[in-house]
Design a protein around this motif. Sequence first.
Motif, PDB file in Angstrom:
ATOM      1  N   TYR A   1       0.838  -1.209   0.000  1.00  0.00           N
ATOM      2  CA  TYR A   1       0.000   0.000   0.000  1.00  0.00           C
ATOM      3  C   TYR A   1       0.873   1.260   0.000  1.00  0.00           C
ATOM      4  N   SER A   2       1.832   1.314   0.899  1.00  0.00           N
ATOM      5  CA  SER A   2       2.653   2.526   1.010  1.00  0.00           C
ATOM      6  C   SER A   2       3.539   2.712  -0.215  1.00  0.00           C
ATOM      7  N   ARG A   3       4.003   1.623  -0.795  1.00  0.00           N
ATOM      8  CA  ARG A   3       4.848   1.746  -1.987  1.00  0.00           C
ATOM      9  C   ARG A   3       4.041   2.251  -3.174  1.00  0.00           C
ATOM     10  N   CYS A   4       2.809   1.769  -3.309  1.00  0.00           N
ATOM     11  CA  CYS A   4       1.954   2.252  -4.400  1.00  0.00           C
ATOM     12  C   CYS A   4       1.662   3.747  -4.240  1.00  0.00           C
ATOM     13  N   LEU A   5       1.341   4.166  -3.024  1.00  0.00           N
ATOM     14  CA  LEU A   5       0.964   5.566  -2.813  1.00  0.00           C
ATOM     15  C   LEU A   5       2.159   6.512  -2.794  1.00  0.00           C
ATOM     16  N   SER A   6       3.364   5.946  -2.832  1.00  0.00           N
ATOM     17  CA  SER A   6       4.543   6.817  -2.925  1.00  0.00           C
ATOM     18  C   SER A   6       4.593   7.540  -4.266  1.00  0.00           C
ATOM     19  N   ARG A   7       3.745   7.099  -5.219  1.00  0.00           N
ATOM     20  CA  ARG A   7       3.683   7.727  -6.541  1.00  0.00           C
ATOM     21  C   ARG A   7       2.344   8.421  -6.758  1.00  0.00           C
ATOM     22  N   GLY A   8       1.756   8.924  -5.715  1.00  0.00           N
ATOM     23  CA  GLY A   8       0.512   9.673  -5.860  1.00  0.00           C
ATOM     24  C   GLY A   8      -0.685   8.750  -5.973  1.00  0.00           C
ATOM     25  N   THR A   9      -1.383   8.833  -7.088  1.00  0.00           N
ATOM     26  CA  THR A   9      -2.572   8.005  -7.303  1.00  0.00           C
ATOM     27  C   THR A   9      -2.402   7.218  -8.612  1.00  0.00           C
ATOM     28  N   PRO A  10      -1.621   6.153  -8.566  1.00  0.00           N
ATOM     29  CA  PRO A  10      -1.287   5.414  -9.792  1.00  0.00           C
ATOM     30  C   PRO A  10      -2.433   4.530 -10.273  1.00  0.00           C
ATOM     31  N   THR A  11      -2.234   3.967 -11.454  1.00  0.00           N
ATOM     32  CA  THR A  11      -3.115   2.936 -11.993  1.00  0.00           C
ATOM     33  C   THR A  11      -2.591   1.586 -11.535  1.00  0.00           C
ATOM     34  N   VAL A  12      -3.465   0.795 -10.922  1.00  0.00           N
ATOM     35  CA  VAL A  12      -3.048  -0.453 -10.281  1.00  0.00           C
ATOM     36  C   VAL A  12      -3.870  -1.621 -10.812  1.00  0.00           C
ATOM     37  N   LEU A  13      -3.191  -2.691 -11.191  1.00  0.00           N
ATOM     38  CA  LEU A  13      -3.832  -3.957 -11.521  1.00  0.00           C
ATOM     39  C   LEU A  13      -3.607  -4.913 -10.369  1.00  0.00           C
ATOM     40  N   ASP A  14      -4.698  -5.481  -9.831  1.00  0.00           N
ATOM     41  CA  ASP A  14      -4.607  -6.456  -8.741  1.00  0.00           C
ATOM     42  C   ASP A  14      -5.038  -7.814  -9.287  1.00  0.00           C
ATOM     43  N   ILE A  15      -4.133  -8.771  -9.248  1.00  0.00           N
ATOM     44  CA  ILE A  15      -4.408 -10.122  -9.741  1.00  0.00           C
ATOM     45  C   ILE A  15      -4.763 -11.011  -8.557  1.00  0.00           C
ATOM     46  N   GLY A  16      -6.005 -11.508  -8.550  1.00  0.00           N
ATOM     47  CA  GLY A  16      -6.475 -12.314  -7.431  1.00  0.00           C
ATOM     48  C   GLY A  16      -6.825 -11.458  -6.233  1.00  0.00           C
ATOM     49  N   PHE A  17      -7.672 -10.447  -6.451  1.00  0.00           N
ATOM     50  CA  PHE A  17      -7.923  -9.420  -5.427  1.00  0.00           C
ATOM     51  C   PHE A  17      -8.820  -9.889  -4.284  1.00  0.00           C
ATOM     52  N   GLY A  18      -9.479 -11.043  -4.422  1.00  0.00           N
ATOM     53  CA  GLY A  18     -10.317 -11.534  -3.332  1.00  0.00           C
ATOM     54  C   GLY A  18     -11.464 -10.590  -3.026  1.00  0.00           C
ATOM     55  N   THR A  19     -11.616 -10.256  -1.756  1.00  0.00           N
ATOM     56  CA  THR A  19     -12.687  -9.343  -1.347  1.00  0.00           C
ATOM     57  C   THR A  19     -12.274  -7.874  -1.428  1.00  0.00           C
ATOM     58  N   GLY A  20     -11.081  -7.615  -1.976  1.00  0.00           N
ATOM     59  CA  GLY A  20     -10.636  -6.232  -2.153  1.00  0.00           C
ATOM     60  C   GLY A  20     -10.031  -5.607  -0.917  1.00  0.00           C
ATOM     61  N   THR A  21      -9.485  -6.428  -0.028  1.00  0.00           N
ATOM     62  CA  THR A  21      -8.921  -5.904   1.221  1.00  0.00           C
ATOM     63  C   THR A  21      -7.865  -4.840   0.959  1.00  0.00           C
ATOM     64  N   LEU A  22      -6.924  -5.116   0.064  1.00  0.00           N
ATOM     65  CA  LEU A  22      -5.872  -4.144  -0.260  1.00  0.00           C
ATOM     66  C   LEU A  22      -6.360  -3.093  -1.238  1.00  0.00           C
ATOM     67  N   THR A  23      -6.933  -3.522  -2.355  1.00  0.00           N
ATOM     68  CA  THR A  23      -7.241  -2.558  -3.410  1.00  0.00           C
ATOM     69  C   THR A  23      -8.350  -1.595  -3.028  1.00  0.00           C
ATOM     70  N   SER A  24      -9.237  -1.975  -2.130  1.00  0.00           N
ATOM     71  CA  SER A  24     -10.264  -1.014  -1.712  1.00  0.00           C
ATOM     72  C   SER A  24      -9.638   0.163  -0.974  1.00  0.00           C
ATOM     73  N   LYS A  25      -8.535  -0.088  -0.262  1.00  0.00           N
ATOM     74  CA  LYS A  25      -7.820   1.002   0.415  1.00  0.00           C
ATOM     75  C   LYS A  25      -7.124   1.890  -0.612  1.00  0.00           C
ATOM     76  N   LEU A  26      -6.534   1.285  -1.626  1.00  0.00           N
ATOM     77  CA  LEU A  26      -5.911   2.068  -2.695  1.00  0.00           C
ATOM     78  C   LEU A  26      -6.967   2.846  -3.475  1.00  0.00           C
ATOM     79  N   TYR A  27      -8.088   2.228  -3.711  1.00  0.00           N
ATOM     80  CA  TYR A  27      -9.225   2.875  -4.388  1.00  0.00           C
ATOM     81  C   TYR A  27      -9.679   4.097  -3.597  1.00  0.00           C
ATOM     82  N   ASP A  28      -9.833   3.932  -2.297  1.00  0.00           N
ATOM     83  CA  ASP A  28     -10.274   5.050  -1.448  1.00  0.00           C
ATOM     84  C   ASP A  28      -9.260   6.187  -1.450  1.00  0.00           C
ATOM     85  N   ALA A  29      -7.990   5.844  -1.695  1.00  0.00           N
ATOM     86  CA  ALA A  29      -6.941   6.867  -1.742  1.00  0.00           C
ATOM     87  C   ALA A  29      -6.849   7.540  -3.106  1.00  0.00           C
TER      88      ALA A  29
END
Length: 205
Positions: A40-68
């Motif tokens: 999460y912190s590494r992705c947000l070190s570049r502002g609001t990037p475009t992210v592909l999540d492979i096998g995202f499940g219930t969105g535990t990680l990507t929902s936080k990135l989405y909210d950011a």
Amino acid sequence: MLDKTGFDLWADGYDKAVGLSDNSDTYPFAGYRQVLALIYSRCLSRGTPTVLDIGFGTGTLTSKLYDAGCRIYGQDFSPKMLAAAQAKMPDAKLYCGDFTQGLHPELASRRYDFIVSTYALHHLSDSQKLPFLAKILELLEPGGELLIGDVAFGSRAQLEECRAQVGDGWDDEEFYFVCDELARDLPGLWFQRVSYCSGVVGFCN
């Protein structure tokens, strides 16, 4: 190993089950929250990037990135988990499909600042991992990064030590990352260990 139906049945209790394993520092999810926090912190070190999540499940990680504010794309093979994730991220572009058979054409036609995957790619056999990683690395923007959080080890010796510690609880139908072996074919691959059975595998384009 769970199939699509198994993951659908597990969807409602998935986050709770993971949390219990992490809280008790037990295989396979010891260090889970820290693994996700690092990505999460590494992705947000570049502002609001475009992210592909492979096998995202219930969105535990990507929902936080989405909210950011990140632009989220993803693929998962459980329709029920996809529905749970889509409810958290209504504008995310999420597709149903088994990534072991390749990415959805809509996802394979784009480029991403980050490609992430957490606790999913261990379903690829050791012989499948390298060609799969080589293929998705082609989807990174210049300077983009691949970040994989999973049961992973720096060396085969670390994996065998963990296997001995876990004993009968070890899952022989999952194939965990051994990073010094992968790095022979992917120079520049790095590994940050988080717990005795987990870490973050990374590669910069």
